[in-house]
Design a protein around this motif. Sequence first.
Motif, mmCIF file in Angstrom:
data_model
loop_
_atom_site.group_PDB
_atom_site.id
_atom_site.type_symbol
_atom_site.label_atom_id
_atom_site.label_comp_id
_atom_site.label_asym_id
_atom_site.label_seq_id
_atom_site.Cartn_x
_atom_site.Cartn_y
_atom_site.Cartn_z
ATOM 1 N N GLY A 167 0.792 -1.231 0.000
ATOM 2 C CA GLY A 167 0.000 0.000 0.000
ATOM 3 C C GLY A 167 0.819 1.274 0.000
ATOM 4 O O GLY A 167 0.262 2.375 -0.035
ATOM 5 N N LYS A 168 2.161 1.149 0.018
ATOM 6 C CA LYS A 168 3.016 2.346 0.019
ATOM 7 C C LYS A 168 3.604 2.642 -1.376
ATOM 8 O O LYS A 168 4.459 3.492 -1.526
ATOM 9 N N GLY A 169 3.125 1.909 -2.379
ATOM 10 C CA GLY A 169 3.680 2.065 -3.730
ATOM 11 C C GLY A 169 3.544 3.466 -4.281
ATOM 12 O O GLY A 169 4.424 3.947 -4.996
ATOM 13 N N HIS A 170 2.436 4.142 -3.949
ATOM 14 C CA HIS A 170 2.235 5.496 -4.484
ATOM 15 C C HIS A 170 3.294 6.455 -3.960
ATOM 16 O O HIS A 170 3.753 7.341 -4.685
ATOM 17 N N LEU A 171 3.714 6.270 -2.696
ATOM 18 C CA LEU A 171 4.753 7.150 -2.138
ATOM 19 C C LEU A 171 6.091 6.910 -2.821
ATOM 20 O O LEU A 171 6.841 7.852 -3.095
ATOM 21 N N ILE A 172 6.381 5.643 -3.104
ATOM 22 C CA ILE A 172 7.621 5.340 -3.834
ATOM 23 C C ILE A 172 7.539 5.906 -5.248
ATOM 24 O O ILE A 172 8.446 6.615 -5.704
ATOM 25 N N ALA A 173 6.444 5.610 -5.946
ATOM 26 C CA ALA A 173 6.305 6.025 -7.345
ATOM 27 C C ALA A 173 6.410 7.531 -7.500
ATOM 28 O O ALA A 173 7.179 8.040 -8.329
ATOM 29 N N PHE A 174 5.651 8.269 -6.700
ATOM 30 C CA PHE A 174 5.609 9.717 -6.870
ATOM 31 C C PHE A 174 6.936 10.363 -6.488
ATOM 32 O O PHE A 174 7.380 11.317 -7.131
ATOM 33 N N ASN A 175 7.583 9.855 -5.442
ATOM 34 C CA ASN A 175 8.849 10.471 -5.041
ATOM 35 C C ASN A 175 9.990 10.120 -5.987
ATOM 36 O O ASN A 175 10.860 10.957 -6.251
ATOM 37 N N ILE A 176 9.977 8.916 -6.522
ATOM 38 C CA ILE A 176 10.988 8.570 -7.528
ATOM 39 C C ILE A 176 10.740 9.373 -8.807
ATOM 40 O O ILE A 176 11.681 9.809 -9.477
ATOM 41 N N LEU A 177 9.470 9.608 -9.143
ATOM 42 C CA LEU A 177 9.162 10.466 -10.292
ATOM 43 C C LEU A 177 9.654 11.891 -10.055
ATOM 44 O O LEU A 177 10.114 12.566 -10.978
ATOM 45 N N ASN A 178 9.560 12.366 -8.811
ATOM 46 C CA ASN A 178 10.085 13.704 -8.508
ATOM 47 C C ASN A 178 11.570 13.784 -8.841
ATOM 48 O O ASN A 178 12.028 14.721 -9.500
ATOM 49 N N ILE A 179 12.333 12.788 -8.373
ATOM 50 C CA ILE A 179 13.770 12.745 -8.674
ATOM 51 C C ILE A 179 13.983 12.617 -10.179
ATOM 52 O O ILE A 179 14.863 13.264 -10.765
ATOM 53 N N GLY A 180 13.169 11.784 -10.828
ATOM 54 C CA GLY A 180 13.286 11.610 -12.277
ATOM 55 C C GLY A 180 13.055 12.902 -13.032
ATOM 56 O O GLY A 180 13.755 13.208 -14.005
ATOM 57 N N ARG A 181 12.071 13.691 -12.593
ATOM 58 C CA ARG A 181 11.782 14.977 -13.240
ATOM 59 C C ARG A 181 12.971 15.916 -13.106
ATOM 60 O O ARG A 181 13.350 16.608 -14.051
ATOM 61 N N PHE A 182 13.556 15.922 -11.925
ATOM 62 C CA PHE A 182 14.708 16.794 -11.695
ATOM 63 C C PHE A 182 15.900 16.365 -12.550
ATOM 64 O O PHE A 182 16.569 17.189 -13.179
ATOM 65 N N LYS A 183 16.160 15.053 -12.605
ATOM 66 C CA LYS A 183 17.290 14.568 -13.399
ATOM 67 C C LYS A 183 17.063 14.826 -14.888
ATOM 68 O O LYS A 183 18.009 15.107 -15.631
ATOM 69 N N LEU A 184 15.811 14.734 -15.325
ATOM 70 C CA LEU A 184 15.474 15.046 -16.717
ATOM 71 C C LEU A 184 15.860 16.495 -17.034
ATOM 72 O O LEU A 184 16.426 16.790 -18.097
ATOM 73 N N ALA A 185 15.560 17.401 -16.113
ATOM 74 C CA ALA A 185 15.889 18.819 -16.322
ATOM 75 C C ALA A 185 17.391 19.019 -16.459
ATOM 76 O O ALA A 185 17.856 19.815 -17.288
ATOM 77 N N ALA A 186 18.164 18.286 -15.658
ATOM 78 C CA ALA A 186 19.628 18.401 -15.745
ATOM 79 C C ALA A 186 20.117 17.968 -17.120
ATOM 80 O O ALA A 186 21.014 18.590 -17.702
#
Length: 594
Positions: A252-271
Motif C-alpha cells: 500500500g506504500k507504492g504510491h509514495l515510492i512512485a511519486f517520489n521517484i518520479l520527482n527525482i526523475g523529473r529533476f534529473k530530466l531537467a539536468a
Amino acid sequence: MNHETMSKVLGGSFVIEDGDYRSVVVPEDFTEEQRMIADTTVQFVEGEIVPRDEAIENLDYGLTVELLRKAGDLGLLGADVPEAYGGLGLDKVSTTLINEKLTKASSFALSFGAHVGIGTLPIVYFGTEAQKRKYLPELASGAKIAAYCLTEPSSGSDALGAKATAKLAEDGTHYVLNGTKQFITNAGFADIFIVYAKVDGKDFSTFIVEREMEGVSVGPEEKKMGIKGSSTCPLILEDVKVPAENLLWEVGKGHLIAFNILNIGRFKLAAGCVGTAKDAIELSAAYANERTQFGRSLSSFPLVGRKLAEMNIRTFVMESMVYRTAGLFDIGLAEVNYESPDVGYQSAKAIAEYQLECSINKVFASEALDFVADEGVQIHGGYGFTREYRIERIYRDSRINRIFEGTNEINRLLIPGALIKRAMKGELPLMEKALKLQAELMEPLPARSFEGTLEQETHLLAMAKKIFLMAGAQAVQKYQTKLDQEQEILAHLADMMIAIYAMESALFRTRKMIDRSGEDKARLAIQMTTAFVHDQFGLIASGAREVLSAMESGDTLRTQLSILKKLAKQPAVDLLHLKRSIAEQVVRAEKYVV
C-alpha cells in the motif's frame, strides 16, 4: 559551499517569501572535486560513447550493456548509491553534473539515466537492509541493469489506475504478479525491474522483479520518433512468483515510492536538458559562423543573432534553476539516515519537500530545450532537416521530455495543487500572506526609482509574487474544493510559479556572481537576467489578467484589473540592443556563454 551550515528551505516558499541569494547553490560554486567528476564524465562520453554513436543508435543491446559496465567501473553508476553498498554516495550537485555532461551520449544517456535514477533509487531510498546488500552493489557496478515499470497500456499519466495485480500466496512465501507494463526503458536488456502492482487488486505496492523469474517476458521494441538507441519495450508478467522479501517497503506504500521517484526523475530530466541545450547552442553558433548567405556570415544577421541570444538566455536560466534545486536536495537528503528502520518515511518526506520545484524544473527545462532545439534547426535551415547534421537528432530526441515523467500538462496541475495542499496542512502561510496583501493593495503604491544594478528586476520579481498571490487567492476563495476542476486557471497559476522560480534563480545567481567577481565580469549574466525578467514579467501580468477575467465581471473585475495594472507597471527596457549584445558574445565564443 558547505551544505551543513545552510538552513533548510521549505518547498514552495519561494512564491511568498524573499529568499537569501547567498544561500543558493550556483554553478560558480562547484568544488574542484565536482569539476573533476564532470571532467571524468566528459572524457568517458568522448572516449567511449561518441565513437560508437552509430552502433548505439542502431540499438545494439550488447554494446550498451558493455558501456554501462564501463561507466560502472568509473563509479558513475554508483554516484547516488551510498558507500556502504558499493557506491560513491555523492552529493546531488555532483550527480546532477554527471547527468548534464552525459547528454552528448544521446540515447545512451537515457539508458544510463533510467538505470541510475528511477531504476536504482527506489532500492536506495526504500529498500530493506537485505535488499540493499543484495542488489545495490551489482547495480552500482553495472553487473546488473535496472528498469522502472509503472506505465501501463491503459494508464499513462494516471499511475494509480494501474491494473497489474499481486496476490500473496497462502503460505506467505511469495506474491503472484500478473499484468503488462508499457514503454519500459531498458526493458530489452535489464536484469532487475521495479514493478508496481495492486495487492488484491487494491493496495498499490512495489516489487523487485528479476528477469530470470518464471513468467517474466519482454515484448518487441517500440518504433520511436527519437531516442532510437534506447530500448523501449513492454514487460509482460504471467503468474510470476516474486518472493515476499522482494516487496519494496510496505504493502500500500507504492504510491509514495512512485511519486517520489518520479520527482527525482523529473529533476534529473531537467539536468539532461541543460546539457543538450548547451550542445545545441554550440552546434548552431558554429554553423551560423561558417555558413554564408548574401555574401556574409549567417551569424551577422540580427534575426539569427537574436535566436542565439534567446537560446543562451533560456539555457542560463535553466542551469540556474537546476543547480539551485540540487542544492535544496543536498540539504534535505542530508538528514536521511539510510541505516534507520524508517528510512522509507525519511526519504519520502525529504524528496516530497521539493516535489513542486521538481515539476517546475521539468516543465521549464523540457520546454526551454524544445525551443532551443527548434531554433537550432531553423538556424541550420534545410540542412537542419537532414540526418547529416546532429541538430536534427537533438530536435527529435528532445520531444519526449515533455511526455516523460508525467506530461507537462499533468505537472502543471501538480504545481499549484502541491502548493495549496501545503498551505492547507499549515506548512506554508499562503492564505495569511494573501490576506495581508489584500490589505496592502487598498493603499496606494509608493513611487519607486531604481538606480542600482538589478534593483528594477528585483522589484519586478516582488511584484510578480504579489500578482500570483492576488490571482491565486482569488481562485482558492472562488472555487475552494472545486479548484482542481478549473484546469486552465491552474495552468496559468503554474506558469506564474514557474516564471517566478526561474526569474528568482537567475537573479540570485547573478547577484552571487557580482559579489564574487564584480559587475564587469558578471556583465553578460546581468544582461541575460534583465532580458529574461522583463520578458517573463509581461507574461505573468497577461496570465493574471486572463485568470481574473475568467472569475469575475463588472465592477468587481474592473477594480481587480485596476489593482493588477498598478502591480504590473513595467518600465521600458531596450531589449532589442540588450539581446543583440548577448548574441555578439555567443557568436564570438561559438558556444554557450555566461
